[in-house]
Design a protein around this motif. Structure first.
Motif, mmCIF file in Angstrom:
data_model
loop_
_atom_site.group_PDB
_atom_site.id
_atom_site.type_symbol
_atom_site.label_atom_id
_atom_site.label_comp_id
_atom_site.label_asym_id
_atom_site.label_seq_id
_atom_site.Cartn_x
_atom_site.Cartn_y
_atom_site.Cartn_z
ATOM 1 N N ALA A 24 -8.564 -20.695 -79.154
ATOM 2 C CA ALA A 24 -8.016 -20.132 -77.694
ATOM 3 C C ALA A 24 -9.075 -18.927 -77.406
ATOM 4 O O ALA A 24 -9.068 -17.927 -78.015
ATOM 5 C CB ALA A 24 -6.679 -19.833 -77.492
ATOM 6 N N PRO A 25 -10.097 -19.105 -76.512
ATOM 7 C CA PRO A 25 -10.865 -18.166 -76.142
ATOM 8 C C PRO A 25 -10.355 -16.818 -75.817
ATOM 9 O O PRO A 25 -10.972 -15.720 -76.265
ATOM 10 C CB PRO A 25 -11.609 -18.688 -74.958
ATOM 11 N N GLY A 26 -9.359 -16.735 -75.312
ATOM 12 C CA GLY A 26 -8.694 -15.497 -74.855
ATOM 13 C C GLY A 26 -7.378 -15.022 -75.647
ATOM 14 O O GLY A 26 -6.584 -14.271 -75.242
ATOM 15 N N GLY A 27 -6.999 -15.734 -76.666
ATOM 16 C CA GLY A 27 -5.681 -15.632 -77.227
ATOM 17 C C GLY A 27 -4.719 -16.491 -76.679
ATOM 18 O O GLY A 27 -4.753 -16.963 -75.692
ATOM 19 N N ILE A 28 -3.421 -16.312 -77.549
ATOM 20 C CA ILE A 28 -2.351 -16.799 -77.088
ATOM 21 C C ILE A 28 -1.055 -15.853 -77.370
ATOM 22 O O ILE A 28 -0.697 -15.418 -78.124
ATOM 23 C CB ILE A 28 -2.056 -18.284 -77.788
ATOM 24 N N THR A 29 -0.656 -15.763 -75.951
ATOM 25 C CA THR A 29 0.789 -15.108 -76.248
ATOM 26 C C THR A 29 1.925 -15.853 -76.598
ATOM 27 O O THR A 29 2.214 -16.911 -75.810
ATOM 28 C CB THR A 29 1.024 -14.523 -74.803
ATOM 29 N N LEU A 30 2.559 -15.492 -77.646
ATOM 30 C CA LEU A 30 3.685 -16.305 -78.312
ATOM 31 C C LEU A 30 5.084 -15.858 -78.061
ATOM 32 O O LEU A 30 5.189 -14.442 -78.125
ATOM 33 C CB LEU A 30 3.397 -16.535 -79.657
ATOM 34 N N PHE A 31 6.051 -16.471 -77.557
ATOM 35 C CA PHE A 31 7.293 -16.058 -77.497
ATOM 36 C C PHE A 31 8.355 -17.007 -78.346
ATOM 37 O O PHE A 31 7.875 -18.171 -78.601
ATOM 38 C CB PHE A 31 8.134 -15.964 -76.146
ATOM 39 N N ALA A 32 9.392 -16.796 -78.861
ATOM 40 C CA ALA A 32 10.173 -17.761 -79.883
ATOM 41 C C ALA A 32 11.668 -17.794 -79.327
ATOM 42 O O ALA A 32 12.123 -17.012 -78.650
ATOM 43 C CB ALA A 32 10.103 -17.177 -81.177
ATOM 44 N N SER A 33 12.195 -19.154 -79.646
ATOM 45 C CA SER A 33 13.326 -19.412 -79.452
ATOM 46 C C SER A 33 14.541 -20.011 -80.286
ATOM 47 O O SER A 33 13.627 -20.773 -81.129
ATOM 48 C CB SER A 33 13.445 -20.486 -78.173
#
Length: 434
Positions: free
Chosen positions: A136-145
């Motif tokens: 991913a060129p700009g990174g990835i924001t991750l959240f969890a469930s």
């Protein structure tokens, strides 16, 4: 202003066309007119954080079965500069119905978390996430469930149904924090968590809560997370739009800024009034579509293109579909009758797009993180309209004709206008430079 590009989605095909001629006009020539107009107003609404899907174990298992070329193709289609550019994604805390089976991170009955281990995730889930982060060129924001606490912490002594035992509220919160810590040791940063996926009893991993119970657990979770070395945000609700305001408003009124925002799914109808009510009552809280998908051979709800336009037009900050990559049958999965669609699917050692891929692509590929939705005004009941200003200043104007009749449209932005035909069933994107 200059019209730079035009794209049309029609019958599963995305075509680039030459845009219409732009015309400048004096403001007074527009007075009293407008029955055929769509106005793009120079007034901003919410910020868009991004788009994405879920790194389920099912997605990861399919990814690991791909050839090296298949993996590269999957990563480019989902996260690469020429693909969907997904950059806001979901991670499951131990198993969900889209795991190969139920599993947890501890041995049964471990009330000290001394046996806690994410070794199972290291086999497929973590490698998939790491490869995606690199692609991913700009990174990835991750959240969890989480779908359910471990059965030994619940009244049912099972991952299915039952309630979290009151004496286990803090233990379960510490379990979630431990998951975040272990993932961070792998170089994977979890920025937010939802307190519970789809609170209620289901045939797969699930947990039942009253409003009061979920509020009290969210309070405990916020206390446990507050002791961590960096801020972990909490997202409440994480269920269907219908019913969201009733629950989330109680959470916000009691917990205030301990909660970042509300997550929602699409499985019980349109209910945009819930989004409007949430924004009106709590304008500082974010709204995130945390899950939506179609079933294999069964349409669970609406069209992706109209869904994305609807929620972004109603104050939503991020749009996240369900599984990222499944097999041709929409699996693997357990404790359910059918599989689900994913934007791409595995065909032996390679991947191919589903019909929904381009419906997401026309939004996620072009709308950049940090974009702002603009207000629009339309003369047409039959046309859906969305306008977005990207961080570079370019304006994206979407029109979807969800009817059986073509319409003649005059688009207006400031003192500029252009005329076009909105063909029935087509989704059109204009990219303009102010």
């Amino acid at each position: 202003m200059k019209l730079l590009e035009k794209y049309v989605w029609c019958d599963g095909t995305l075509t680039k066309l030459a845009p219409e001629m732009l015309i400048a006009e004096e403001d007074e020539t527009r007075l009293g007119r407008g029955q055929d107009r769509i106005d793009i107003l120079d007034l901003e609404k919410q910020e868009i954080f991004g788009f994405g899907g879920a790194f389920t174990e099912a997605s990861a298992v399919n990814y690991m079965k791909l050839s090296p070329d298949g993996k590269r193709r999957a990563l480019e289609m989902l996260f690469g500069a020429e693909g969907l550019r997904y950059d806001f994604c979901r991670v499951c805390i131990h198993s969900s119905d889209f795991s190969e089976e139920e599993y947890i991170y501890t041995e049964e009955g471990d009330f000290t978390l001394s046996t806690f281990s994410i070794d199972r995730d290291r086999k497929a889930v973590i490698p998939f996430i790491k490869d995606a982060l690199a692609a991913a060129p700009g990174g990835i924001t991750l959240f969890a469930s989480p779908w359910s606490p471990p059965g030994y912490m619940k009244t049912s002594n099972s991952m299915k149904g039952g309630r979290l035992l009151p004496e286990c509220y803090r233990l379960w919160a510490e379990y979630i924090l431990r998951f975040i810590e272990e993932y961070e040791k792998e170089g994977i940063i979890i920025s937010a968590v939802t307190a519970q996926n789809e609170p209620g009893s289901h045939r797969w991993e699930s947990c039942e809560w009253t409003d009061r119970e979920l509020i009290e657990f969210t309070r405990v979770l916020s206390e446990v997370l507050s002791g961590y070395s960096r801020k972990i945000r909490i997202i409440c609700w994480d269920y269907n739009r219908g019913g969201m305001f009733d629950h989330a408003s109680k959470v916000y009124r009691e917990l205030g800024d301990r909660v970042w925002g509300a997550g929602f799914h699409w499985y019980n109808g349109v209910h945009t009034g819930e989004l409007e009510a949430m924004h009106a009552a709590f304008p500082d809280m974010v709204l995130i579509e945390t899950e939506f998908c179609h079933g294999i051979s069964a349409r669970m709800y609406g069209k992706y293109r109209s869904e994305i336009m609807t929620v972004l037009g109603s104050h939503t900050n991020a749009v996240v579909e369900w599984n990222l990559l499944l097999d041709e049958g929409g699996g693997p999965y357990h404790s359910r009758d059918i599989g689900c669609c994913s934007p791409i699917y595995r065909t032996d050692a390679d991947v191919a797009p589903r019909g929904t891929y381009l419906q997401s692509f026309i939004f996620s590929h072009f709308i950049k993180p940090g974009a702002r939705v603009l207000y629009t005004s339309s003369a047409f009941k039959s046309l859906m309209t969305l306008a977005v200003r990207n961080p570079d200043g370019r304006i994206l104007i979407y029109t979807y004709n969800d009817s059986v009749r073509d319409e003649k449209v005059t688009y207006c932005f400031g003192r500029y206008r252009w005329s076009a035909e909105a063909v029935a069933g087509n989704l059109t994107l204009y990219i303009a430079e102010p």
